[in-house]
Design a protein around this motif. Structure first.
Motif, PDB file in Angstrom:
ATOM      1  N   PRO A  38      -1.168  13.680 -43.634  1.00  0.00           N
ATOM      2  CA  PRO A  38      -2.069  14.683 -44.214  1.00  0.00           C
ATOM      3  C   PRO A  38      -2.123  14.576 -45.730  1.00  0.00           C
ATOM      4  CG  PRO A  38      -0.542  15.680 -42.647  1.00  0.00           C
ATOM      5  CD  PRO A  38      -0.054  14.303 -42.913  1.00  0.00           C
ATOM      6  N   PHE A  39      -3.157  15.179 -46.306  1.00  0.00           N
ATOM      7  CA  PHE A  39      -3.266  15.238 -47.756  1.00  0.00           C
ATOM      8  C   PHE A  39      -2.209  16.191 -48.308  1.00  0.00           C
ATOM      9  CE2 PHE A  39      -7.323  13.529 -46.573  1.00  0.00           C
ATOM     10  CZ  PHE A  39      -7.647  12.665 -47.613  1.00  0.00           C
ATOM     11  N   GLY A  40      -1.744  15.907 -49.520  1.00  0.00           N
ATOM     12  CA  GLY A  40      -0.735  16.745 -50.138  1.00  0.00           C
ATOM     13  C   GLY A  40      -1.269  18.119 -50.502  1.00  0.00           C
ATOM     14  N   ASN A  41      -0.345  19.035 -50.729  1.00  0.00           N
ATOM     15  CA  ASN A  41      -0.729  20.385 -51.102  1.00  0.00           C
ATOM     16  C   ASN A  41      -1.311  20.423 -52.506  1.00  0.00           C
ATOM     17  OD1 ASN A  41       0.244  21.194 -48.658  1.00  0.00           O
ATOM     18  ND2 ASN A  41       2.044  22.245 -49.448  1.00  0.00           N
ATOM     19  N   VAL A  46       2.048  23.709 -53.829  1.00  0.00           N
ATOM     20  CA  VAL A  46       3.146  22.752 -53.884  1.00  0.00           C
ATOM     21  C   VAL A  46       4.481  23.478 -53.731  1.00  0.00           C
ATOM     22  CG1 VAL A  46       4.396  21.191 -55.415  1.00  0.00           C
ATOM     23  CG2 VAL A  46       1.928  21.027 -55.235  1.00  0.00           C
ATOM     24  N   GLY A  47       5.349  22.908 -52.907  1.00  0.00           N
ATOM     25  CA  GLY A  47       6.648  23.525 -52.678  1.00  0.00           C
ATOM     26  C   GLY A  47       6.575  24.839 -51.936  1.00  0.00           C
ATOM     27  N   THR A 307      18.141  21.380 -53.479  1.00  0.00           N
ATOM     28  CA  THR A 307      17.829  20.298 -52.561  1.00  0.00           C
ATOM     29  C   THR A 307      16.460  20.562 -51.965  1.00  0.00           C
ATOM     30  OG1 THR A 307      18.908  21.451 -50.714  1.00  0.00           O
ATOM     31  CG2 THR A 307      20.258  19.911 -51.990  1.00  0.00           C
ATOM     32  N   VAL A 308      15.692  19.502 -51.795  1.00  0.00           N
ATOM     33  CA  VAL A 308      14.342  19.603 -51.244  1.00  0.00           C
ATOM     34  C   VAL A 308      14.272  18.717 -50.014  1.00  0.00           C
ATOM     35  CG1 VAL A 308      11.889  19.301 -51.689  1.00  0.00           C
ATOM     36  CG2 VAL A 308      13.396  20.020 -53.537  1.00  0.00           C
ATOM     37  N   LYS A 309      13.928  19.304 -48.873  1.00  0.00           N
ATOM     38  CA  LYS A 309      13.822  18.570 -47.622  1.00  0.00           C
ATOM     39  C   LYS A 309      12.518  18.927 -46.925  1.00  0.00           C
ATOM     40  CE  LYS A 309      18.808  18.247 -46.733  1.00  0.00           C
ATOM     41  NZ  LYS A 309      19.894  18.531 -45.760  1.00  0.00           N
ATOM     42  N   ARG A 310      12.095  18.063 -46.035  1.00  0.00           N
ATOM     43  CA  ARG A 310      10.883  18.346 -45.260  1.00  0.00           C
ATOM     44  C   ARG A 310      11.169  19.474 -44.286  1.00  0.00           C
ATOM     45  NH1 ARG A 310       8.843  16.920 -40.354  1.00  0.00           N
ATOM     46  NH2 ARG A 310      10.626  15.594 -39.903  1.00  0.00           N
ATOM     47  N   ALA A 311      10.232  20.413 -44.228  1.00  0.00           N
ATOM     48  CA  ALA A 311      10.390  21.538 -43.312  1.00  0.00           C
ATOM     49  C   ALA A 311      10.264  21.060 -41.872  1.00  0.00           C
ATOM     50  CB  ALA A 311       9.342  22.610 -43.604  1.00  0.00           C
ATOM     51  N   GLY A 316       3.974  17.975 -44.054  1.00  0.00           N
ATOM     52  CA  GLY A 316       3.758  17.995 -45.485  1.00  0.00           C
ATOM     53  C   GLY A 316       4.508  19.080 -46.222  1.00  0.00           C
ATOM     54  N   ASP A 317       5.048  20.063 -45.517  1.00  0.00           N
ATOM     55  CA  ASP A 317       5.731  21.178 -46.175  1.00  0.00           C
ATOM     56  C   ASP A 317       7.184  20.827 -46.453  1.00  0.00           C
ATOM     57  OD1 ASP A 317       3.406  22.580 -45.983  1.00  0.00           O
ATOM     58  OD2 ASP A 317       3.956  23.562 -44.104  1.00  0.00           O
ATOM     59  N   VAL A 318       7.736  21.479 -47.465  1.00  0.00           N
ATOM     60  CA  VAL A 318       9.121  21.233 -47.839  1.00  0.00           C
ATOM     61  C   VAL A 318       9.862  22.559 -47.900  1.00  0.00           C
ATOM     62  CG1 VAL A 318       8.578  19.154 -49.154  1.00  0.00           C
ATOM     63  CG2 VAL A 318       8.586  21.354 -50.311  1.00  0.00           C
TER      64      VAL A 318
END
Length: 533
Positions: A38-41, A46-47, A307-311, A316-318
């Protein structure tokens, strides 16, 4: 599973009509960019700063008109699909995707020939769609999505998306139980609970319990909260322990039996005895060595780490997890302290007790003095926070230095001076444990104040190495820089310590090369009493 895919430009002209046709049939669609993702936010999303869309796992208020949040943006509304915010995405799109769960179907993504063979042997026949390397088997009915349920097999349904590759062939069958069983977690047989003990407050305060039922209900509610935790189990255990202590721990009614019930509930959720006991106190005790990794980790925790991880169940969500708290370290000698950690430390040197006491006597005395300690600290906090003071601009931990300045203005304790003295002692510890810092200071002693010495990193390495080895050619110690780049990095870490000793190190470049500059500032002239008239 995602693999780069080449998309022909002439194929993109049919994406929007295909999407509209799917939406007309009740299938939520969204555009995919090259690479089948998918396209980014947008900047506002974002985030997940917007809070997320209402149909996500954690519902939010986002109504962004752009195709943000991956599968959650899928829609059947033609006005949205053809809207200007989506137009740019369709111009750059490489494929059309749809939300299987929103369409009431489940896609079994078979990624290779072995997975297809397994499906033919174990799954009922249904509509199939050829993919780049395997097949999509589509069943009627929605369920939970999960990747990697077995080698080469993904389940795409709720909170997921699948690439549209055509209508396929065959009659769509009802979702079978064998597919649902693929995502069920196997039952876990836990080992017998280990006996755990922890000190229970001695009590002595006013009892707030109207009856024993009040206490039992509180413990039962705490057990239920831990047992029903579905995520962040350790944080839930920690918060629950603190809530029980604050409510029931002051009067002495809380017994070892109650604490054992809480520990048993926590261990039933997978928490080990060590984790349960650590729920009371967080500290690093009896350190004898601080390695580089541990030192860097402590700096991150004190200053603030993230820390940032994929939801889960998204593409595309984190999810961002932030952590910031003070650390308590104890040790007789922790070895060499790195400069960046030294600037964050507040060392306290304890006096050796002349009279030893048992732990029971110590806790009894502490419980008696605790109300006075807490009351005095609260009174002092109010007094200090109401006092205005200038913020020291030369210290790294400016917030703590400002607090020390406020404390001095309110009480005259001299806290800021003591803090500066402790930092000076730590700088001495850093220099005493770093031979490179000692060599740099020895070299700088021969520089005239106000004079700038510029050399490349390689030239500095040669000069410092010669100064250390001397005429007797002393062997270089372990960890001595071997290249100019390593020396430059070491000097950057030592820069605050060297500056505190009157040696300024800076970096720059000319048209031909980069250089490192070393300077000893000119001492200020002594204060002179001028004439008043």
């Amino acid at each position: 599973m995602t693999h780069p895919t080449l998309i022909r430009r002439d194929a993109q002209t049919s994406l929007l009509p295909t999407a509209l046709a799917l939406a007309d049939a009740g299938v939520p669609v969204l555009p995919l960019r090259a690479g089948k993702v998918p396209f980014g936010n947008c900047p506002a999303c974002v985030g997940n700063a917007c809070g997320g869309r209402p149909n996500m796992k954690t519902p939010g208020p986002c109504v962004c008109p752009r195709p943000c949040h991956a599968w959650a943006a899928a829609t059947t509304d033609p006005a949205v699909i053809t809207s200007p915010p989506w137009a740019g995405a369709w111009e750059r799109a490489g494929a059309v995707a749809y939300h299987p769960g929103g369409a009431g179907v489940t896609v079994v993504d078979l990624d290779d020939a072995d997975a297809v063979t397994w499906a033919r042997e174990h799954l009922p026949a249904t509509r199939t769609v050829p993919t780049t390397r395997g097949q999509h088997w589509i069943y009627r009915g929605a369920m939970e999505s999960r990747n990697g349920v077995r080698p080469g097999v993904d389940i795409k349904s709720a909170m997921s998306y699948a690439r549209y590759l055509g209508p396929g062939a065959g009659t769509m069958a009802k979702l079978p139980d064998v597919v649902r069983a693929l995502v069920r977690k196997p039952s876990v047989i836990r080992p017998p609970l280990a006996a755990v003990s922890a000190p229970v407050p001695a009590g002595g305060g006013e009892c707030r319990h109207r009856s024993p039922v009040f206490l039992e209900r509180g413990i039962a509610m705490a057990e239920q909260r831990i047992t029903e935790a579905r995520s962040a189990v350790h944080a839930t255990v920690y918060r629950t322990f603190l809530a029980v202590l604050s409510t029931h721990g002051r009067c002495g009614c809380l017994t070892d039996r109650h604490v054992a019930r809480l520990f048993a509930a926590a261990q039933g959720k997978g928490e080990s005895p060590r984790h349960c006991t650590a729920g009371w106190v967080t500290a690093l005790d009896n350190l004898s060595h601080l390695g580089p990794d541990l030192s860097d980790l402590m700096c991150c925790i004190v200053t603030g780490a993230e820390t940032v991880k994929r939801a889960l169940f998204t593409d595309g969500d984190v999810v961002r997890s932030r952590y910031r708290r003070p650390l308590l370290l104890t040790g007789i000698d922790v070895g060499v302290i790195r400069p960046d950690l030294a600037e964050r430390l507040l060392p306290l040197r304890l006096e050796r007790p002349r009279v030893r006491r048992t732990e029971a006597e110590l806790w009894a005395e502490f419980e008696e003095a605790l109300p006075v300690i807490l009351g005095s600290l609260l009174d002092l906090t109010v007094k200090v926070r109401a006092t205005e003071a200038d913020i020291p601009t030369d210290l790294r931990m400016a917030d703590f230095a400002h607090l020390c300045a406020q404390l001095d203005a309110a009480t005259g304790f001299g806290a800021l001076g003591a803090y500066r003295a402790s930092l000076d002692d730590l700088n001495d510890d850093v220099i005493e444990g770093d031979l490179l810092a000692q060599t740099v200071l020895k070299h700088a002693a021969g520089i005239e104040p106000g004079t700038e010495v510029r050399m490349t990193s390689a030239e500095w390495l040669h000069a410092l190495t010669q100064l250390y080895t001397g005429e007797d050619f002393h062997p270089l110690p372990k960890g001595w820089p071997t290249t100019g780049k390593v020396l430059s990095d070491r000097l950057k870490r030592l820069q605050p310590v060297l500056a505190a000793r009157g040696v300024l190190v800076d970096w720059g470049r000319t048209k031909t090369a980069r250089y490192i500059e070393m300077t000893r500032p000119t001492p200020p002239p002594p204060d002179q009493q001028g004439e008043m008239f």
